[in-house]
Scaffold this active site. Structure first.
Site, PDB file in Angstrom:
ATOM      1  N   ASP A 221       0.826  -1.200   0.000  1.00 55.16           N
ATOM      2  CA  ASP A 221       0.000   0.000   0.000  1.00 55.16           C
ATOM      3  C   ASP A 221       0.870   1.264   0.000  1.00 55.16           C
ATOM      4  O   ASP A 221       1.862   1.337   0.726  1.00 55.16           O
ATOM      5  CB  ASP A 221      -0.852  -0.032   1.280  1.00 55.16           C
ATOM      6  CG  ASP A 221      -1.923   1.037   1.336  1.00 55.16           C
ATOM      7  OD1 ASP A 221      -2.724   1.104   0.391  1.00 55.16           O
ATOM      8  OD2 ASP A 221      -1.956   1.788   2.328  1.00 55.16           O
TER       9      ASP A 221
ATOM     10  N   GLU B 223       1.585  -0.196  -5.047  1.00 54.59           N
ATOM     11  CA  GLU B 223       0.698   0.909  -5.411  1.00 54.59           C
ATOM     12  C   GLU B 223       1.545   2.172  -5.504  1.00 54.59           C
ATOM     13  O   GLU B 223       1.928   2.736  -4.485  1.00 54.59           O
ATOM     14  CB  GLU B 223      -0.399   1.091  -4.352  1.00 54.59           C
ATOM     15  CG  GLU B 223      -1.370   2.184  -4.739  1.00 54.59           C
ATOM     16  CD  GLU B 223      -2.173   2.757  -3.571  1.00 54.59           C
ATOM     17  OE1 GLU B 223      -3.228   3.350  -3.831  1.00 54.59           O
ATOM     18  OE2 GLU B 223      -1.739   2.637  -2.416  1.00 54.59           O
TER      19      GLU B 223
HETATM   20  C1  GLC Z   1      -4.213   3.193  -0.456  1.00 56.75           C
HETATM   21  C2  GLC Z   1      -5.481   2.375  -0.530  1.00 56.75           C
HETATM   22  C3  GLC Z   1      -6.628   3.187  -0.012  1.00 56.75           C
HETATM   23  C4  GLC Z   1      -6.341   3.613   1.417  1.00 56.75           C
HETATM   24  C5  GLC Z   1      -4.983   4.320   1.505  1.00 56.75           C
HETATM   25  C6  GLC Z   1      -4.561   4.493   2.927  1.00 56.75           C
HETATM   26  O1  GLC Z   1      -4.256   4.282  -1.300  1.00 56.75           O
HETATM   27  O2  GLC Z   1      -5.692   1.910  -1.843  1.00 56.75           O
HETATM   28  O3  GLC Z   1      -7.839   2.491  -0.094  1.00 56.75           O
HETATM   29  O4  GLC Z   1      -7.336   4.469   1.894  1.00 56.75           O
HETATM   30  O5  GLC Z   1      -3.973   3.594   0.854  1.00 56.75           O
HETATM   31  O6  GLC Z   1      -4.128   3.259   3.460  1.00 56.75           O
END
Ligand code: GLC
Ligand code: CA
Length: 551
Positions: free
Chosen positions: A205, A248
């Site tokens: 993440d 991500e």
């Molecule tokens: C990432 C996730 C999202 C979440 C954020 C904080 O962007 O995809 O859903 O709110 O991280 O953890």
């Protein structure tokens, strides 16, 4: 390509499927999805052809950000079941040849995490340095917040000591201090724990924030954050040679490449956010140009690393890398109402809603997804064309329960529908209209089409392993590419426009080569076609047509 290599680099030909245990299947009628429910639905994933399941956070959590606010990394949230239920699910998935990865959310914890409770308690707490504390917000602190609807600063003053802590996301998600060796050890321990229970890796993440040192002290900045990424990657490889990290990282291509590492020693896979955004611009314009440009400029990831491609994920459909004018074009085409938009940068709709349910157009987009170089990632419900429920606030509009059967609970739960945390979408996307039971076995359903696409993708490893060449097309609405593996080619043609089209390509194949369409789609190519004497190939497609041509 030797079959053994394909198996070794399984992520290059995988189809990944993301779901939240909480919204997938409820087994005990309390209205909350759980691991026992998921276990009972692994068959569905297997028959769809999924080879890798990505679980959104299922750890103990106060659930203020759908589990992305973790309060205990070593346990399953009791609402979802027990560790025993988790292991049974893992065992069942393995039996069906499905690997499982899970979200690793270690940029921050929940403010309810005992580590933070201890950290905030005093200036001298042994856990003080596990988070990022300052006497006052740094003068040069970045102003950009990620959730502008709820936050206006990345720093929050804490009553206990009067100091400020860093939180890139919501204020209840304090950032961990990854420059602290104890924190690093603990993160490795968390990864090791779930790998022992069978995980094949992680969806990491918020990677750029995890590695961001902009808010740390000068001394902390001296260590290259990417060396930390490399260390995590090699730790994982020591524990399990075929585990992966899928990151991500929503930044432009130039910056993104750093996250693969120089020789491919950091992330194994990274989501192609720039390509995804260019795709929506191209779809809005019915002009393949923006996507063609993006894909031609898209760097090749090093060695065995890959792009992860997607149409939708669980967050807002972010369009933050487009210009304001471009974003307005996409908004106008796919989400004109203010209520369909969020954070000024994205849409909170699923694809069928954006396309007014146009089946030809929906199918063309998934044909495109499965033909692009990279590893396709689906979000649950895409296989049946689920819609959003705009009455559910914020990003959660696309996180409504999976629709298995007609009826108020959609086969998701036997609880009264009004007990559900998120209501099912209404007409024309209600469970009575869109469900797995309704589509299973129907030769014309989206579910059947998606199952076919996934199996064709596996039969044509060209897209996962081959070299790709972007073909020039004189029709602006057409994107064409060729994937070559061991001298054998597949040509994919996608038509983004809503009328029929005829396009002439130079596929670089021998004159007289006969090509058949691998896809069984109404708008595709029904009869075999032949490369002409002059080397050209003329392809006719219906509205939003697509084909994968192979000799
Ligand atoms: C990432 C996730 C999202 C979440 C954020 C904080 O962007 O995809 O859903 O709110 O991280 O953890
Ligand atoms: Ca339940």
């Amino acid at each position: 390509m030797r079959p053994a290599d394909v198996a070794d680099m399984w992520w290059r030909n995988a189809t990944v499927y993301c779901l939240d245990v909480e919204t997938y299947q409820d087994s005990n009628g309390d209205g909350i999805g759980d691991f026992r429910g998921l276990t009972s639905r692994i068959e569905h994933l297997a028959s769809l052809g999924i080879t890798c399941l990505w679980l959104m956070p299922f750890y103990a959590s106060p659930n203020r950000d759908d589990g992305y606010d973790v309060a205990d990394y070593y346990s399953v949230d009791p609402r979802l079941g027990t560790l025993g239920d988790f292991v049974e699910m893992m065992r069942t998935a393995r039996h069906h040849g499905i690997r499982v990865i899970a979200d690793l959310v270690v940029n921050h914890t929940s403010d309810q995490h005992p580590w933070f409770q201890e950290s905030r308690s005093s200036l001298t707490s042994p856990k003080r340095d596990w988070y990022v504390w300052r006497e006052s917000p740094p003068q040069d602190a970045p102003r950009a917040v990620i959730f502008p609807d709820q936050e206006d600063s990345l720093w929050r003053q804490d009553e206990a000591t009067g100091q400020y802590y860093l939180h890139h996301f919501y204020r209840h998600q304090p950032d961990l201090n990854i420059s602290n060796p104890e924190v690093r050890d603990e993160i490795a321990r968390v990864m090791g724990f779930w790998m022992e229970l069978g995980l094949s890796g992680f969806r990491v993440d918020a990677v750029p924030y995890l590695l961001s040192t902009a808010d740390t002290l000068a001394a902390e900045r001296e260590t290259d954050p990417h060396s930390y990424m490399r260390a995590l990657r090699s730790f994982m490889a020591r524990r399990s040679g075929d585990a992966i990290m899928l990151g991500e990282v929503n930044v432009p291509y130039d910056d993104l490449m750093r996250f693969f590492g120089d020789g491919g020693d950091e992330l194994d896979l990274s989501f192609d956010f720039p390509g995804m955004q260019a795709m929506y611009l191209a779809l809005a314009r019915q002009d393949a140009g923006p996507l063609d440009d993006a894909l031609r400029s898209r760097p090749l990831p090093p060695r065995d690393t890959r792009w992860a491609t997607f149409v939708r994920n669980h967050d807002e459909l972010t369009l933050d890398q487009l210009t304001d004018d471009q974003r307005d074009e996409v908004f106008a085409a796919f989400g004109p109402e203010p209520d369909m938009q969020v954070f000024g940068r994205g849409l909170r709709r699923r694809l069928p809603g954006m396309f007014d349910g146009d089946q030809d157009r929906i199918r063309m987009v998934y044909s495109l997804l499965f033909s692009l170089p990279g590893t396709p990632v689906l979000f649950y419900g895409e296989e049946i064309g689920m819609g959003e429920n705009l009455d559910v606030p914020g990003r959660s509009s696309v996180r409504t329960p999976m629709q298995w059967e007609p009826g108020a609970g959609g086969g998701f739960t036997t609880a009264d529908a009004d007990k559900l945390r998120r209501q099912m979408p209404a007409h024309p996307y209600s469970p009575d209209e869109i469900s797995v039971a309704d589509q299973r076995g129907d030769p014309d359903s989206l579910l059947t089409y998606m199952t076919m696409l996934i199996s064709k993708r596996r039969d044509n490893p060209h897209f996962g392993f081959g070299d790709v060449e972007w073909l020039t097309s004189a029709q602006p609405s057409v994107l064409a590419h060729k994937a070559v593996l061991d001298g054998d080619s597949v040509i994919a043609v996608h038509h983004l426009g809503d009328g029929p089209v005829e396009v002439t390509l130079m596929p670089g194949l021998e004159p007289g080569t006969q090509l058949r369409d691998e896809l069984v789609s109404g708008a595709g190519v029904a009869e075999p076609i032949e490369v002409a004497e002059d080397g050209t190939l003329t392809v006719s497609l219906g509205r939003y047509g697509s084909c994968w041509l192979r000799s």
